[in-house]
Write an enzyme that holds these catalytic residues in place. Structure first.
Site, PDB file in Angstrom:
ATOM      1  N   SER A   1      -2.026  -0.863   1.884  1.00 50.60           N
ATOM      2  CA  SER A   1      -1.882  -1.566   3.160  1.00 50.60           C
ATOM      3  C   SER A   1      -2.807  -2.768   3.240  1.00 50.60           C
ATOM      4  O   SER A   1      -2.675  -3.588   4.138  1.00 50.60           O
ATOM      5  CB  SER A   1      -2.110  -0.626   4.337  1.00 50.60           C
ATOM      6  OG  SER A   1      -3.162   0.241   4.092  1.00 50.60           O
TER       7      SER A   1
ATOM      8  N   HIS B 211       5.274  -1.214   1.558  1.00 52.58           N
ATOM      9  CA  HIS B 211       4.304  -0.707   2.524  1.00 52.58           C
ATOM     10  C   HIS B 211       5.003   0.126   3.600  1.00 52.58           C
ATOM     11  O   HIS B 211       5.585  -0.416   4.530  1.00 52.58           O
ATOM     12  CB  HIS B 211       3.528  -1.884   3.144  1.00 52.58           C
ATOM     13  CG  HIS B 211       2.449  -1.454   4.083  1.00 52.58           C
ATOM     14  ND1 HIS B 211       2.130  -2.125   5.244  1.00 52.58           N
ATOM     15  CD2 HIS B 211       1.617  -0.391   4.041  1.00 52.58           C
ATOM     16  CE1 HIS B 211       1.159  -1.503   5.861  1.00 52.58           C
ATOM     17  NE2 HIS B 211       0.824  -0.443   5.159  1.00 52.58           N
TER      18      HIS B 211
ATOM     19  N   GLU C 135       7.398  -2.809   4.777  1.00 51.29           N
ATOM     20  CA  GLU C 135       7.150  -4.186   4.370  1.00 51.29           C
ATOM     21  C   GLU C 135       7.349  -4.280   2.859  1.00 51.29           C
ATOM     22  O   GLU C 135       6.690  -3.573   2.099  1.00 51.29           O
ATOM     23  CB  GLU C 135       5.725  -4.604   4.751  1.00 51.29           C
ATOM     24  CG  GLU C 135       5.562  -4.813   6.250  1.00 51.29           C
ATOM     25  CD  GLU C 135       4.129  -5.078   6.685  1.00 51.29           C
ATOM     26  OE1 GLU C 135       3.930  -5.869   7.620  1.00 51.29           O
ATOM     27  OE2 GLU C 135       3.204  -4.473   6.113  1.00 51.29           O
TER      28      GLU C 135
ATOM     29  N   ASN D 101      -0.317  -5.799   9.981  1.00 49.26           N
ATOM     30  CA  ASN D 101      -1.768  -5.704  10.155  1.00 49.26           C
ATOM     31  C   ASN D 101      -2.401  -7.069  10.385  1.00 49.26           C
ATOM     32  O   ASN D 101      -3.368  -7.195  11.135  1.00 49.26           O
ATOM     33  CB  ASN D 101      -2.412  -5.015   8.952  1.00 49.26           C
ATOM     34  CG  ASN D 101      -2.143  -3.514   8.972  1.00 49.26           C
ATOM     35  OD1 ASN D 101      -1.631  -2.997   9.959  1.00 49.26           O
ATOM     36  ND2 ASN D 101      -2.481  -2.831   7.897  1.00 49.26           N
TER      37      ASN D 101
END
Ligand SMILES: NC(=O)c1ccc[n+]([C@@H]2O[C@H](COP(=O)([O-])OP(=O)(O)OC[C@H]3O[C@@H](n4cnc5c(N)ncnc54)[C@H](O)[C@@H]3O)[C@@H](O)[C@H]2O)c1
Length: 591
Positions: A427, A448, A460, A498
């Site tokens: 991540s 991800h 992702e 993120n």
């Protein structure tokens, strides 16, 4: 004694003013709505008709109620018609000189005791107040879009606002069924100050072709549970309004992250203002419509390369939470799965966890018993990498340590058959580091998954500078086959979710640190004002403050943006062992 408000003026009947007029009229107040000319008034009437029609269609209002509501609104093109009002709310475009003029005029027209409120999103209410001879009677009354629906109202009290004025306006907001929060006068107040850095960042990502508009928006909806993606939200807010808000925030913060992304200015100049003009980041059926229609940037199905590798047998390296979830997802979708762990105990433990999770799905009626048995029968375990030799895809999900991941990729490179796709579910580490540990960087991609993998729809798909196009296409196709929603981005720290989420959380901590608002008020503002499923402090405590700090540090180290430097309060809480729910104490105490 608290003031009685029976007639309220609204100046400007655009996106916000028309919603605000509706809110007042719905709770039985008489409204006088003022616009610049007949044409704009007509448009305002159109907004009201449209919005009340929708309320009727949704069963929230009946036809008589609608007529009564509209009957309470009088329209005018002269501010002088507001002379009899008990309160006036200004909602003209976000330009200081324009608002200053409106306030000076309102002061001349309205009785001295009348409260003058601004719906400004970012401009200084103090500065507006001094345009009048009654600064003590001026407040911010910041509604959220769509005003008829969103419950948050930020009541902005300047240093000279008389206490009873703020109290009476707060009581009125409560009477309107809203959830008011009283705060000081700072650019962006609570919600926009936290929201707009994030929106601007999404525009910058789009401008840099880091990800498509659809993928950026889907990532935040599916990865964070946001009601809308950032670019769709900007279209709703209006790009011109968003630009002005960012400029004001930048002037006050001097934070480069608030300087509007250049693309915004270009779009505004070209008349692409969002929904209100029929085109912004997306194209709409007509001005003021919410129906998105295809345009030149709409991804065509034919854009997917035809060449996609066959993926049947899948290897998963690791035995942690993510590994278990990923094994379950692949096995349920019909893939044969080999799980490789460091010991037989660990691999047996993963298999048990997967079995338990599938049992739960059966109990909930979401999975047939036969399908559970078939899925479990597809899972085998091993402690030897050699058993991954004939996998078409291997997903690495070991601990988030680069050296460890690199060793795994070196080994996979040795054992896996040519053409196998090697994926990492990291991540925060660079995918290209994993690729560089192999002699086949073209076959390495990031996949991800989000926690819990069986539930979260988002994946992702991350390409490095070396990933082969058909590997990306295969990864996307595999995700779709799993029932997931893949979004595609390049290999930058934080990928999409993120990178957009954590700087916002960090900003919220800074706001708390600055004593501008309490954690409860900030959480409440983001949930009620922006429809987010959790406030920033709730979310930080769930994610874990140590994990959040590590992600924020990674972002800071990659981009070196001063604004990304972890908030000192976050560092201190982690140092003190207050890591959130998992330790029983974080921003809040848990019992
Ligand atoms: N759009 C949002 O999501 C949002 C949310 C909260 C607050 N706000 C704030 O609300 C205010 C209005 O924004 P908007 O998005 O509704 O803009 P808008 O462009 O949709 O509407 C503004 C309206 O004001 C009218 N107007 C201009 N000058 C006027 C004058 N002198 N007298 C009367 N009417 C005049 C315009 O004709 C237009 O209809 C801004 O301060 C904005 O920052 C916007």
């Amino acid at each position: 004694m608290a003031r009685e408000f029976s007639t309220v003026g609204v100046v400007g009947m655009g996106t916000m003013g028309s919603g605000i007029a509706e809110v007042f009229a719905r709770s039985g107040l008489d409204v006088i709505a003022v616009e610049v000319d007949e044409e704009s008034l007509e448009r305002g009437r159109g907004h009201l008709e449209h919005s009340t029609d929708r309320a009727v269609a949704r069963g929230k209002l009946d036809a008589d109620g609608k007529d009564a509501l509209l009957g309470r609104i009088r329209f005018a093109t002269d501010l002088a018609d507001l002379a009899g009002c008990d309160l006036v709310v200004e909602a003209v475009p976000e330009r200081l000189e324009l608002k200053a003029r409106v306030f000076a005029e309102l002061h001349r027209i309205c009785r001295p005791e009348v409260i003058l409120a601004s719906n400004t999103s970012s401009l200084s209410v103090t500065e507006l107040s001094v345009q009048t001879g009654r600064p003590g009677k001026v407040v911010g009354m910041h509604f959220f879009n769509p005003a008829a629906v969103m419950r948050l109202v930020e009541i902005v009290r300047t240093v000279v606002t008389e206490p009873d004025v703020a109290e009476d306006v707060t009581a009125l907001a409560e009477k309107l069924g809203k959830s008011p929060v009283v705060i000081g006068d700072r650019a962006g107040f609570i919600a926009n100050a936290l929201l707009f850095g994030y929106l601007n960042h999404a525009v910058a990502m789009y401008e840099a072709s880091y990800a498509s508009r659809e993928d950026l928006d889907a990532a935040m909806r599916l990865g964070c549970g946001y009601p809308m993606g950032p670019l769709a939200l900007l279209d709703l807010i209006g790009l011109d309004t968003a630009y002005e808000i960012l400029i004001t925030m930048y002037r006050q913060s001097r934070d480069r992250l608030h300087a509007p992304a250049p693309l915004l200015k270009q779009m505004i100049t070209a008349g692409l203002l969002g929904r209100k003009s029929g085109r912004g980041f997306y194209t709409y059926a007509e001005p003021d419509s919410h129906e998105v229609v295809d345009d030149a940037a709409t991804p065509a199905v034919a854009d997917t390369p035809a060449e996609v590798r066959q993926v049947r047998r899948v290897g998963v390296v690791g035995t942690g939470t993510m590994a278990g979830g990923i094994v379950e997802v692949f096995a349920k979708a019909g893939h044969d799965v080999v799980v490789r762990g460091r010991s037989a105990d660990r691999t047996a433990e993963v298999a048990t966890r997967v079995a338990r999770s599938l049992d739960k799905a059966v109990l909930k009626g979401k999975l047939a018993e036969a399908d559970r048995d078939a899925a479990l029968a597809r899972v085998t375990t091993t402690t030897s990498f050699d058993d991954l030799a004939d996998c078409d895809l291997v997903v690495e999900a070991v601990a988030e340590r680069l050296a460890l991941k690199r060793t795994v990729f070196e080994t996979l490179d040795e054992v896996c058959k040519p053409g196998a796709i090697l994926a990492t579910t990291t991540s925060s580490l660079p995918v290209v580091e994993c690729a560089a540990a192999t002699s086949r960087p073209g076959d390495v991609v990031g996949l991800h998954f989000f926690n819990p993998a069986p539930l979260m729809k988002l994946v992702e798909v991350v390409h490095t500078i070396a990933t082969a196009p058909e590997v990306v296409a295969t990864a996307r196709a595999v995700c779709e086959n799993l029932g997931k929603h893949p979004v595609h981005c390049a290999d930058r720290a934080g990928f999409i979710v993120n990178a957009l989420l954590f700087p916002y959380l960090n900003d919220a901590i800074r706001m708390l640190e600055a004593h501008y608002a309490s954690a409860d008020d900030i959480d409440n503002a983001m949930k009620v004002g922006c429809g987010l499923p959790m406030g920033p402090f709730e979310l930080l405590d769930v994610v874990g403050l140590d994990v959040s700090l590590a992600i924020q540090r990674t972002l800071f180290e990659e981009f070196r943006e001063a604004g990304y430097a972890p908030a000192p309060l976050l560092e201190h809480l982690v140092t003190a062992g207050r890591l959130g729910r998992k330790t029983g104490k974080g921003f809040r105490d848990y019992t």
